[in-house]
Design a protein around this motif. Structure first.
Motif: not given
Length: 456
Positions: A307-327
């Motif tokens: 996942l490119p730019e996981a800490h910038t543009d796609f940090i919400f996707a990284a949040t979804g993977e590590e914190l799930g739907l609740v996060g």
């Protein structure tokens, strides 16, 4: 006795005309009531809480604090692999974001306590400074090009993106301009309504587009439409301006190949043979891997290069993977609370400058959040804009914290909030005085104990 109900419990005074009869009932009466009565009592309590004058102020502070803290956690989690791959410490991006958050907090507190007159004084110096910085960025060899866009100025130990502060300049300048025209009664004429607001916004857009940053340009267009909507622009004028913006955006997308490719990645479900839509597809994979509760902080796998730019543009996707739907729902809920509070501030004031500035700042944060969330979810083309107050990026963090500082300043300036803050300050001083006086009275009233008598 007056002020007491049948149960003998003193009823609290009504505030703001809210019905509080159900709220003042005793606990036993509430438990014995039926489901409908409980629902009505709950709705009355929620309405009473939301109608309090300081509710927007505390909603803004609470939601922003939680967004910044959770964003720092996710920046640290999603950027470790990238930092170590660049032969840096695992905390490299986190520490930079932490410094930006601390500086942003100082700017937030400063703006929140500034008088409105001071804000209106710095409008034109800020606008001219931003225009000058954008001109420097457009000069080849001066502006720094990153990821295909020339949007930065490099000062050696830090880089600044002037286009982020162009949003702040448009908020203050547009609000001050429209407020002055409303005071003179010239907003009824379409020439005074559009000039110089639209030409000034177009100048900012042109300078930003010279660097290729279409994502920020979209946010500025949304802010411009927000200002025109709040000032009551005629529908035909609003539709005509919107049509011109749509035609210009279509031309900018069609003439640039990579923008047209991003448009074709909406709703992608599989990878093409040439590898197109790789980032958009793996953003969707991140949400699928997170499921309901996520894989846990630091346990995501997409950030390991998929996942490119996981800490910038796609940090919400990284949040979804590590914190799930609740996060992810928690993040959306915090932005919803921030947007609600901003709207409350805009509609709860009689000052036109406060109303237009609060509405434009709220439009800025909410529009940018919607564009970023839509891009991560595959519902919108990838625009390259960070998630406000959450994604990595020093300039984005500073400008967003300034916008929040303005909202806090406006929330404090309403008459009801000023009265509530003054009453709270008075009560706090009275309690402090009582705490200082009462112990002295007790010690002076009681005589010192004498020596014990000997029993014969």
């Amino acid at each position: 006795m007056p002020g007491q109900g049948k149960t003998g419990v003193t009823a609290p005074p009504e505030r703001g005309g809210s019905p509080l009869k159900l709220i003042s009932a005793s606990t036993a009466t509430f438990k014995s009531a039926g489901p409908l009565a409980r629902l009505q009592a709950f709705r009355a309590r929620v309405r009473y809480t939301l109608d309090r004058p300081l509710t927007p102020y505390y909603l803004i502070m609470g939601s922003v604090l939680l967004l910044v803290v959770l964003g720092l956690v996710m920046v640290f989690s999603s950027s470790q692999i990238l930092a170590m791959g660049q032969h840096r410490s695992a905390q490299y991006y986190f520490l930079k974001q932490l410094v930006a958050a601390m500086l942003g907090t100082v700017m937030l507190v400063t703006l929140a306590r500034l008088p409105l007159g001071v804000l209106r004084v710095v409008v034109y110096p800020l606008l001219l400074g931003v225009i000058g910085a954008l001109v420097l960025v457009a000069i080849p060899g001066v502006g720094v090009r990153i990821n295909g866009n020339r949007n930065w100025l490099d000062f050696g130990f830090f880089q600044v993106q002037p286009s982020e502060f162009a949003k702040l300049a448009l908020v203050l300048w547009g609000a001050d301009l429209l407020a002055r025209k409303q005071r003179t009664g010239t907003l009824d004429q379409w020439k005074h309504l559009l000039v110089p607001l639209v030409p000034g916004a177009l100048l900012l857009l042109m300078l930003i587009m010279l660097g290729g940053d279409m994502g920020t340009s979209m946010i500025l267009v949304a802010m411009l439409f927000g200002l025109l909507w709040m000032v009551g622009a005629p529908m035909r004028l609003f539709v005509a301006t919107l049509g011109v913006a749509v035609v210009a955006s279509t031309a900018l997308v069609v003439t640039v190949p990579h923008r047209a490719e991003r448009l074709s990645c909406i709703g992608v479900t599989k990878l093409d043979a040439d590898g197109a839509c790789f980032q958009a597809l793996h953003g969707v994979y991140s949400f699928a891997l997170g499921k309901f509760f996520g894989s846990g902080l630091g346990a995501g796998v997409e950030k390991w290069g998929q996942l490119p730019e996981a800490h910038t543009d796609f940090i919400f996707a990284a949040t979804g993977e590590e914190l799930g739907l609740v996060g992810t729902l928690s993040v959306i809920g915090l932005f919803a609370a921030l947007g609600y509070a901003g709207i409350r501030v805009a509609i709860g004031t009689k000052d036109p400058f406060v109303r237009y500035a609060a509405g434009a700042a709220t439009t800025w944060i909410m529009a940018q959040a919607m564009v970023n969330l839509g891009s991560a979810l595959g519902l919108l083309p990838i625009a390259g804009v960070p998630l406000p107050l959450f994604s990595y990026g020093g300039s984005a963090m500073l400008s967003a914290m300034c916008a929040v500082g303005l909202l806090l300043c406006f929330a404090r300036s309403t008459p009801g909030a000023q009265a509530a803050l003054a009453a709270r300050t008075t009560n706090s001083r009275n309690r402090t005085r009582l705490a200082r006086v009462l112990p002295r009275r007790r010690t002076t009233a009681r005589p010192a104990p004498g020596p014990a008598r000997r029993e014969r």
